[in-house]
Design a protein around this motif. Structure first.
Motif, mmCIF file in Angstrom:
data_model
loop_
_atom_site.group_PDB
_atom_site.id
_atom_site.type_symbol
_atom_site.label_atom_id
_atom_site.label_comp_id
_atom_site.label_asym_id
_atom_site.label_seq_id
_atom_site.Cartn_x
_atom_site.Cartn_y
_atom_site.Cartn_z
ATOM 1 N N ARG A 181 0.837 -1.203 0.000
ATOM 2 C CA ARG A 181 0.000 0.000 0.000
ATOM 3 C C ARG A 181 0.869 1.250 0.000
ATOM 4 N NH1 ARG A 181 -3.411 1.654 -1.733
ATOM 5 N NH2 ARG A 181 -4.254 3.031 -0.120
ATOM 6 N N LEU A 182 1.967 1.230 0.755
ATOM 7 C CA LEU A 182 2.871 2.385 0.768
ATOM 8 C C LEU A 182 3.403 2.670 -0.631
ATOM 9 C CD1 LEU A 182 5.038 1.717 3.973
ATOM 10 C CD2 LEU A 182 3.169 3.328 3.723
ATOM 11 N N ALA A 183 3.834 1.625 -1.323
ATOM 12 C CA ALA A 183 4.385 1.803 -2.668
ATOM 13 C C ALA A 183 3.335 2.377 -3.610
ATOM 14 C CB ALA A 183 4.903 0.468 -3.204
ATOM 15 N N GLU A 184 2.099 1.900 -3.494
ATOM 16 C CA GLU A 184 1.028 2.412 -4.352
ATOM 17 C C GLU A 184 0.784 3.893 -4.097
ATOM 18 O OE1 GLU A 184 -1.441 -1.840 -4.497
ATOM 19 O OE2 GLU A 184 -2.173 -0.151 -3.298
ATOM 20 N N VAL A 185 0.801 4.285 -2.824
ATOM 21 C CA VAL A 185 0.550 5.687 -2.478
ATOM 22 C C VAL A 185 1.712 6.576 -2.916
ATOM 23 C CG1 VAL A 185 0.276 7.295 -0.546
ATOM 24 C CG2 VAL A 185 -1.025 5.160 -0.597
ATOM 25 N N VAL A 186 2.944 6.124 -2.649
ATOM 26 C CA VAL A 186 4.113 6.917 -3.045
ATOM 27 C C VAL A 186 4.143 7.093 -4.553
ATOM 28 C CG1 VAL A 186 6.632 6.948 -3.140
ATOM 29 C CG2 VAL A 186 5.481 6.310 -1.018
ATOM 30 N N GLU A 187 3.864 6.024 -5.292
ATOM 31 C CA GLU A 187 3.894 6.112 -6.749
ATOM 32 C C GLU A 187 2.786 7.036 -7.258
ATOM 33 O OE1 GLU A 187 4.442 3.116 -10.529
ATOM 34 O OE2 GLU A 187 3.384 2.394 -8.766
ATOM 35 N N ALA A 188 1.618 6.957 -6.647
ATOM 36 C CA ALA A 188 0.498 7.793 -7.094
ATOM 37 C C ALA A 188 0.745 9.271 -6.827
ATOM 38 C CB ALA A 188 -0.789 7.349 -6.406
ATOM 39 N N GLY B 29 4.190 11.721 -9.075
ATOM 40 C CA GLY B 29 4.100 12.525 -10.285
ATOM 41 C C GLY B 29 5.336 12.378 -11.147
ATOM 42 N N ASP B 30 5.969 13.510 -11.460
ATOM 43 C CA ASP B 30 7.159 13.507 -12.314
ATOM 44 C C ASP B 30 8.425 13.125 -11.550
ATOM 45 O OD1 ASP B 30 5.608 14.289 -14.458
ATOM 46 O OD2 ASP B 30 5.958 16.441 -14.116
ATOM 47 N N GLU B 31 8.293 12.847 -10.247
ATOM 48 C CA GLU B 31 9.470 12.523 -9.437
ATOM 49 C C GLU B 31 9.616 11.026 -9.204
ATOM 50 O OE1 GLU B 31 9.183 14.688 -5.837
ATOM 51 O OE2 GLU B 31 9.556 16.638 -6.762
ATOM 52 N N ARG B 32 8.970 10.203 -10.038
ATOM 53 C CA ARG B 32 9.062 8.758 -9.837
ATOM 54 C C ARG B 32 10.499 8.281 -9.904
ATOM 55 N NH1 ARG B 32 4.151 9.006 -12.659
ATOM 56 N NH2 ARG B 32 2.425 7.963 -11.578
ATOM 57 N N ARG B 33 11.283 8.851 -10.798
ATOM 58 C CA ARG B 33 12.690 8.413 -10.933
ATOM 59 C C ARG B 33 13.484 8.716 -9.662
ATOM 60 N NH1 ARG B 33 15.948 7.139 -15.214
ATOM 61 N NH2 ARG B 33 18.178 7.478 -14.943
ATOM 62 N N GLN B 34 13.259 9.926 -9.100
ATOM 63 C CA GLN B 34 13.974 10.283 -7.871
ATOM 64 C C GLN B 34 13.538 9.443 -6.678
ATOM 65 O OE1 GLN B 34 12.697 12.247 -10.192
ATOM 66 N NE2 GLN B 34 13.458 14.369 -10.108
ATOM 67 N N LYS B 35 12.304 8.947 -6.727
ATOM 68 C CA LYS B 35 11.777 8.156 -5.617
ATOM 69 C C LYS B 35 11.908 6.653 -5.868
ATOM 70 C CE LYS B 35 8.404 11.575 -4.017
ATOM 71 N NZ LYS B 35 8.864 11.673 -2.627
ATOM 72 N N ALA B 36 12.739 6.264 -6.842
ATOM 73 C CA ALA B 36 12.859 4.847 -7.190
ATOM 74 C C ALA B 36 13.297 4.005 -5.996
ATOM 75 C CB ALA B 36 13.832 4.683 -8.341
ATOM 76 N N GLY B 37 14.253 4.510 -5.228
ATOM 77 C CA GLY B 37 14.723 3.755 -4.066
ATOM 78 C C GLY B 37 13.628 3.575 -3.035
ATOM 79 N N GLU B 38 12.867 4.622 -2.766
ATOM 80 C CA GLU B 38 11.766 4.541 -1.799
ATOM 81 C C GLU B 38 10.697 3.570 -2.285
ATOM 82 O OE1 GLU B 38 9.037 7.606 0.845
ATOM 83 O OE2 GLU B 38 10.352 8.369 -0.729
ATOM 84 N N LEU B 39 10.384 3.616 -3.583
ATOM 85 C CA LEU B 39 9.390 2.697 -4.137
ATOM 86 C C LEU B 39 9.871 1.247 -4.036
ATOM 87 C CD1 LEU B 39 8.285 4.743 -7.266
ATOM 88 C CD2 LEU B 39 6.820 4.034 -5.367
ATOM 89 N N ALA B 40 11.152 1.021 -4.334
ATOM 90 C CA ALA B 40 11.692 -0.334 -4.254
ATOM 91 C C ALA B 40 11.622 -0.860 -2.840
ATOM 92 C CB ALA B 40 13.133 -0.350 -4.757
#
Length: 400
Positions: free
Chosen positions: A379-386, A389-400
């Motif tokens: 659920r955290l990954a879904e919320v962070v990704e949603a 926005g345009d910062e998905r690349r910068q947040k790649a580590g957090e999403l992983a």
């Protein structure tokens, strides 16, 4: 509600040692001091106190924190510390300090490109040569920074550091001895099993490395009494202090949490009374106290508390609401309840709530079953990704 403890107590010996190291650094004799102790023993608070002392003496201070797994940057806390310090200075000064090392430093501090867009990362070398070049570049840059004012660099949560950062810091231990730079690493290390008795005549092997160790032990009973006095609106009876000392062994975090437990459970005796519980009737660890406090929370607050445990950098009310599937006003109500009970902190600038101590975060996560934790992180990954926005690349580590 019990007041939040903010006063710094005891550690006179450690402060004296570190005060001398600050004076040595100001006179061009720096180095690295490794502060370590059990979780909750107060290493980070000690480092903050030293940082205040350094600023009062005219030293520059920069701070970085290691984070778990892919959330961490390459070279972790050191990269964060030097990048944060540089971004607070005028771009022209940063460029001058970087000198010929700019391209090499940019490889671990990509944020500098935002204020120095003309910088280009250096072409990478073979791994061994790259490490040597980077170590020399960082040491030289710190030296140029400290030429204007002696420098204190604090690397917190250093127990999470990877091999590259540890190698870099050991290298700094040698290089900084002739520079006005003092580096502190702060590690929370679980107590090891007691060693076997040493045979007579056996040699004692000193730990390898060039870092100066400063291990932290629990506070004495007098310091614990003073600490508990700051957590109460009235004097704490000596018998209560002695009981808490017998369980917590001077651990500041556990001592305060045990006192709060006793206050909430009505276990604090009235003046003149000796009706105290037995030591083994109290929670014995930080995890035990956290489990007890969580069990007393309303369902909404418990859910919000667990969500914040999975966000090392904290989360906004909107993020908590999305993960827990409640309306934002309900999430704010739950979070404000946690804040009133001193269970979380709130950053006004970033509008983020956070669990204030890594040991409490770890206790909350460890109490979850693998299935519950997996669902939470999904659920955290879904919320962070949603919300990225345009910062998905910068947040790649957090999403992983």
């Amino acid at each position: 509600m019990l007041p939040t403890v903010s006063r710094f107590l005891a550690r006179e010996r450690e402060l004296e040692v570190l005060g001398r190291r600050l004076s040595d650094a100001a006179n061009g004799r720096g180095g690295v001091v490794a502060i370590s102790g059990p979780p909750g023993v107060g290493g980070t608070r000690l480092a903050r106190q030293v940082a205040q002392m350094a600023r009062a003496q005219g030293m520059a201070v920069t701070w970085g924190e290691c984070r778990e797994g892919l959330l961490d940057l390459p070279f972790g806390a050191l990269a964060e510390a030097i990048e944060t310090g540089a971004l607070a200075m005028p771009p022209g000064q940063v460029m001058s300090d970087l000198g010929s090392d700019a391209g090499t430093i940019l490889r671990i501090c990509p944020g500098l490109a935002e204020v120095l867009p003309t910088l280009v990362p250096a072409v990478p070398l073979e791994p061994v040569d790259e490490r040597l070049r980077l170590r020399d570049a960082v040491a030289a840059w710190l030296g140029r920074l400290a030429a204007r004012a002696p420098l204190l660099v604090v690397l917190d949560e250093f127990q999470l550091a990877d091999g590259d950062l540890r190698g870099m810091v050991e290298h700094m231990g040698r290089r900084l001895r002739t520079l006005p730079v003092l580096m502190l690493t702060v590690s929370s290390i679980a107590p090891a099993a007691k060693p076997r008795a040493r045979k007579a005549g056996a040699r004692v092997t000193k730990p390898k490395g060039v870092l100066d160790a400063l291990p932290l032990e629990g506070l004495d009973v007098g310091a614990v009494a003073a600490l508990l006095g700051t957590a109460s609106d009235k004097p704490v009876m000596p018998a209560t202090v002695e009981l808490i000392q017998a369980v917590a062994h001077g651990n500041p975090l556990l001592s305060v949490e045990l006192f709060r437990h006793m206050a909430d459970e009505g276990l604090l005796p009235a003046p003149g009374s000796r009706g105290l519980p037995a030591p083994d009737a109290l929670p014995q660890t930080i995890a035990d106290v956290v489990a007890w406090r969580v069990a007393r929370l309303p369902v909404a607050s418990r859910a919000a508390f667990n969500v914040l445990a999975a966000f090392p950098r904290g989360a906004t009310a909107t993020m908590v609401a999305a993960v827990t599937a409640v309306v934002r006003s309900r999430a704010i109500e739950a979070l404000d309840g946690l804040l009133a009970d001193s269970l979380v902190t709130f950053d006004e600038a970033e509008q983020r709530y956070a669990v204030p101590h890594p040991s409490i975060r770890a206790a909350l996560l460890d109490a979850m079953t693998p299935l519950v934790r997996a669902h939470l992180y999904r659920r955290l990954a879904e919320v962070v990704e949603a919300t990225a926005g345009d910062e998905r690349r910068q947040k790649a580590g957090e999403l992983a």
